[in-house]
Design an enzyme around this catalytic site. Structure first.
Site, PDB file in Angstrom:
ATOM      1  N   LYS A   1       2.108  -0.269  -5.801  1.00  0.00           N
ATOM      2  CA  LYS A   1       1.302  -1.503  -5.672  1.00  0.00           C
ATOM      3  C   LYS A   1      -0.173  -1.159  -5.690  1.00  0.00           C
ATOM      4  O   LYS A   1      -0.573  -0.047  -5.298  1.00  0.00           O
ATOM      5  CB  LYS A   1       1.655  -2.298  -4.422  1.00  0.00           C
ATOM      6  CG  LYS A   1       1.271  -1.657  -3.065  1.00  0.00           C
ATOM      7  CD  LYS A   1      -0.084  -2.063  -2.527  1.00  0.00           C
ATOM      8  CE  LYS A   1      -0.606  -1.064  -1.591  1.00  0.00           C
ATOM      9  NZ  LYS A   1      -1.691  -0.657  -1.065  1.00  0.00           N
TER      10      LYS A   1
ATOM     11  N   ASP B   1       3.568  -2.178   4.460  1.00  0.00           N
ATOM     12  CA  ASP B   1       3.665  -2.532   3.038  1.00  0.00           C
ATOM     13  C   ASP B   1       5.106  -2.663   2.550  1.00  0.00           C
ATOM     14  O   ASP B   1       5.339  -3.084   1.415  1.00  0.00           O
ATOM     15  CB  ASP B   1       2.970  -1.455   2.181  1.00  0.00           C
ATOM     16  CG  ASP B   1       1.452  -1.570   2.231  1.00  0.00           C
ATOM     17  OD1 ASP B   1       0.944  -2.660   2.546  1.00  0.00           O
ATOM     18  OD2 ASP B   1       0.784  -0.560   1.940  1.00  0.00           O
TER      19      ASP B   1
HETATM   20  O1  C5P Z   1       1.994   0.340   8.528  1.00  0.00           O
HETATM   21  P1  C5P Z   1       1.520   1.625   7.945  1.00  0.00           P
HETATM   22  O2  C5P Z   1       2.355   2.800   8.387  1.00  0.00           O
HETATM   23  O3  C5P Z   1       1.340   1.600   6.478  1.00  0.00           O
HETATM   24  O4  C5P Z   1       0.082   1.872   8.557  1.00  0.00           O
HETATM   25  C1  C5P Z   1      -0.550   3.108   8.517  1.00  0.00           C
HETATM   26  C2  C5P Z   1      -1.767   3.066   9.426  1.00  0.00           C
HETATM   27  O5  C5P Z   1      -2.746   2.177   8.870  1.00  0.00           O
HETATM   28  C3  C5P Z   1      -1.511   2.536  10.827  1.00  0.00           C
HETATM   29  O6  C5P Z   1      -1.130   3.568  11.683  1.00  0.00           O
HETATM   30  C4  C5P Z   1      -2.865   1.959  11.205  1.00  0.00           C
HETATM   31  O7  C5P Z   1      -3.744   2.988  11.615  1.00  0.00           O
HETATM   32  C5  C5P Z   1      -3.393   1.432   9.888  1.00  0.00           C
HETATM   33  N1  C5P Z   1      -3.113  -0.008   9.694  1.00  0.00           N
HETATM   34  C6  C5P Z   1      -3.778  -0.946  10.449  1.00  0.00           C
HETATM   35  N2  C5P Z   1      -3.504  -2.275  10.272  1.00  0.00           N
HETATM   36  C7  C5P Z   1      -2.611  -2.676   9.343  1.00  0.00           C
HETATM   37  C8  C5P Z   1      -1.931  -1.742   8.542  1.00  0.00           C
HETATM   38  C9  C5P Z   1      -2.212  -0.407   8.746  1.00  0.00           C
HETATM   39  O8  C5P Z   1      -4.615  -0.611  11.298  1.00  0.00           O
HETATM   40  N3  C5P Z   1      -2.392  -3.984   9.196  1.00  0.00           N
END
Ligand code: C5P
Length: 313
Positions: free
Chosen positions: A11, A141
């Site tokens: 994406k 995601d």
């Molecule tokens: O959800 P994901 O594992 O992709 O997120 C990775 C990191 O990105 C999280 O640990 C956080 O630090 C940050 N993040 C965030 N807010 C979101 C998505 C991701 O702060 N909505």
């Protein structure tokens, strides 16, 4: 069936606005997410022993619980222990084409494919929204990666409103092979630098959310106005990643100087993309930027916008 092969598309973000902090420590976001046909292939096979095996042809992809695909299988095996015992474990083979730690949701898309594939292999009969709810526990995601297409994502990015499919748009992607950006670093740095501007109360949060829902990029997508979409590309994380990584900034400038619809960094980077209306133009842009940057560490891909997420191969 004892085996399924799935296509797991990458994406890009056409829009990423950071609205505020959430009580769960994540950020409240408003994003436009778009699947592209740069994709991994995931083979999922039942094996006779109660274990999860992950194989990948890319040396930097872990084969253990550091891999989101492994974690997706572990989550389902925990949710459905009887089924796991009956089918006797799973072997997951990842054929990697999406660059790793690139801001293209490669790991999330692999996990999405494992959820969809195991639902079929184990005949769980889960709905798409049940799979998305399980996926959201592993990564923000993943729900989008399951559905794919063009979507507005709010909340952590997991609350999705499908938008009009965008056809005949092409992305030229470029990434320095030896460069990766930590997503937590990008968000935490953003909080340190711009936390003062975060929406602080619920009303404010809701009005910021609504502004994106009825805002210009969503309207440009509804009208399939490709020029406008190109002009309205926006990513708040560029404010922290580009100053820290000047070569990414230069790459973005090189793309923007070409005759393209628009250019931007995807997600937390460091992949940069530009949009064109034809594959021929995309190839011209890729070769012009490759010539200008003259760096053997820089990889290029051309991908078409994709109307779906995880599909059978
Ligand atoms: O959800 P994901 O594992 O992709 O997120 C990775 C990191 O990105 C999280 O640990 C956080 O630090 C940050 N993040 C965030 N807010 C979101 C998505 C991701 O702060 N909505």
């Amino acid at each position: 069936m004892r085996q399924y092969s799935l296509i797991a598309p990458a994406k890009i973000n056409l829009y990423l606005e950071i609205i505020g902090d959430r009580p769960d420590g994540f950020h409240e976001l408003a994003m436009v997410l778009q699947s592209i046909d740069l994709a991994d292939k995931i083979d999922i096979k039942a094996i006779g022993i109660e274990t999860i095996v992950v194989r990948c042809d890319h040396p930097e992809v872990p084969a253990d619980s550091g891999n989101l695909a492994y974690r997706a299988a572990a989550l389902l095996s925990k949710q459905f222990p009887d089924v796991f015992a009956r089918y006797g474990g799973v072997e997951i083979t990842i054929h990697k084409r999406i660059p790793v730690a690139a801001g293209l949701a490669g790991g999330s898309s692999n996990a999405a494919a494992v959820l969809v594939g195991l639902d079929m292999l184990w005949q769980l009969g889960l709905t798409r929204s049940q799979l998305q709810e399980l996926g959201a526990r592993l990564g923000s995601d993943i729900p989008f990666c399951i559905a794919g297409g063009t979507s507005l994502g709010t909340g952590r990015g997991e609350k999705l409103s499908p938008l009009q499919d965008l056809e005949d748009l092409y992305a030229i992607l470029a990434k320095y092979r030896n460069l990766s950006v930590s997503t937590p670093w990008a968000y935490n740095t953003y909080r340190q630098q711009f936390g003062d501007s975060y929406a602080s109360d619920l009303d404010n949060l809701e009005s910021r959310r609504q502004r994106v829902h009825s805002g210009p990029i969503v309207s440009a997508i509804a009208h399939r106005d490709k020029e406008k979409i190109g002009q309205l590309l926006h990513n708040d994380l560029e404010k922290v990643v580009l100053p820290e990584y000047p070569q990414v900034q230069k790459l973005r400038e090189a793309f923007a100087a070409e005759n393209v619809l628009g250019a931007m960094m995807s997600g937390s980077g460091p992949t940069v993309f530009a949009l064109t209306e034809s594959r021929e133009r995309a190839e011209e842009v890729a070769s012009a930027v490759r010539g200008k940057m003259a760096d053997t560490n820089l990889d290029f891909w051309i991908a078409k916008f994709n109307p779906s997420g995880i599909t059978l191969a």
